[in-house]
Scaffold this active site. Sequence first.
Site, PDB file in Angstrom:
ATOM      1  N   GLU A 142     -10.051  -9.757   2.121  1.00 43.86           N
ATOM      2  CA  GLU A 142      -9.119 -10.684   2.002  1.00 43.86           C
ATOM      3  C   GLU A 142      -8.917 -12.119   2.728  1.00 43.86           C
ATOM      4  OE1 GLU A 142      -5.829  -6.926   0.278  1.00 43.86           O
ATOM      5  OE2 GLU A 142      -5.400  -8.235   2.240  1.00 43.86           O
ATOM      6  N   GLU A 173      -9.145  -1.720  -2.653  1.00 46.08           N
ATOM      7  CA  GLU A 173      -7.500  -1.021  -2.250  1.00 46.08           C
ATOM      8  C   GLU A 173      -6.805  -0.927  -3.475  1.00 46.08           C
ATOM      9  OE1 GLU A 173      -5.755  -3.328   0.996  1.00 46.08           O
ATOM     10  OE2 GLU A 173      -7.530  -3.654   2.166  1.00 46.08           O
TER      11      GLU A 173
END
Length: 444
Positions: free
Chosen positions: A171, A351
Amino acid sequence: MPTTQLPSTASLRPDFIWGVSTSSFQIEGATREDGRGLSVWDIYCRTGKIKNGDTGDVACDHYHRYREDVGLMKALGVQAYRFSVAWPRVLPQGRGSINEAGLAFYDRLVDALLAAGIEPWLCLYHWDLPQALEEHGGWLNRESATWFADYAALIASRLGDRVKRFATFNEPSIFCLFSRSLGNMERSNENELHRMIHNVNLAHGSAVDVLRANVVDASIGCIHNRQPCRASSASEADVAAAARLDDYWNAAFPDPQCRGEYPPSMRAAIEPHLQPGDLAQICRPLDWFGLNHYSPVYVKSRADSMLGYDFGDKPADAALTPIGWPIDPEAFRETLRATHTRYGLPIYVLENGYGNSDEPDRTGAVIDPGRIEFLKAYVNAMNDAAAGGVDVRGYFVWSLLDNFEWDSGYSTRFGLTYVDYASLRRTPKSSFGWYAGLIKAVRP
């Protein structure tokens, strides 16, 4: 486990991978043991800005309890485990002197995973930059690409005989935006944000080359958080703000990494930091696309913010998790399709999960039907995307354990396993049994 409780997986590949994910700072603890250096999050926790004054000092004590946690994964039946290495644990100053005790921990973890029949998926960076490097400018220093490549070379040389799946970053849009734009506004300016974005992209490309050179049969990707950015109203200003955030949140990293170009809206701002050959260095061949997804993001215009956007109101009728995140499986399906179309790489969902404030009942059991329903709906959406031709090859739940959830501290729980932070006792939740049942049904 009755099959009626399980989602449809008929369109998923026979070799589809089911896994769980964690990250180093969120679970390891032992922040001052065995020569580990400080990270930027160790320092940030001291500012008092974390909910309840929580820190990562102990977290889940995975550093000492990793064998128990590998046992939980084996009981789940997962084929793979995505974790991250703590850069300051292996290089306390971020570069230079190597900490053998830190490397030995990851040796033990990888060996325990392999002994349990679980494939290790190693992420080099999940936000815990060594504080010593932050004091030299951190990601604002173009030299950070070299620091990161040297760190990648160390991990590749030590673990690459047993680990083949590598992610460079987790991320990057989130840690860049929240440190320079959406959060900590007093530290922010546009030039710093764009310099940081570009330097992180350079570090990614440099690490890919190092991994290719040092790991036989390496399978490499980067993990991106992609969330549809939707305007909070139909106003022209809010629609424009949502489009701007979409470029920064969803495209500023995968576009240059996979397509060799920045989104048009930010090219002029990136140009002062761009040197000849940079885009070629960033756009290195990748084997897969790591996708993290939770919910859509609702956006409003804000004239006094750095780039004219801020978080806006969610629709009044939106279904929400207990922590206020929209539940929208269609947004997940949309994101899978858009990612497949734009980047053309095999997708691994690394995720996806449900935040709550779970507590044991009077019998000690942790019953979390909301999480089960969420996971079921999102797996169904993924199956629908696969039926439509999306090349999705794996799904990893966030997270194996309740853990340190950044600014929320320990108040938010995403785990399939409940952690009593006083005793550090692990208790599988009902969602743990549901996920184990799903895996067993599709991979008997």
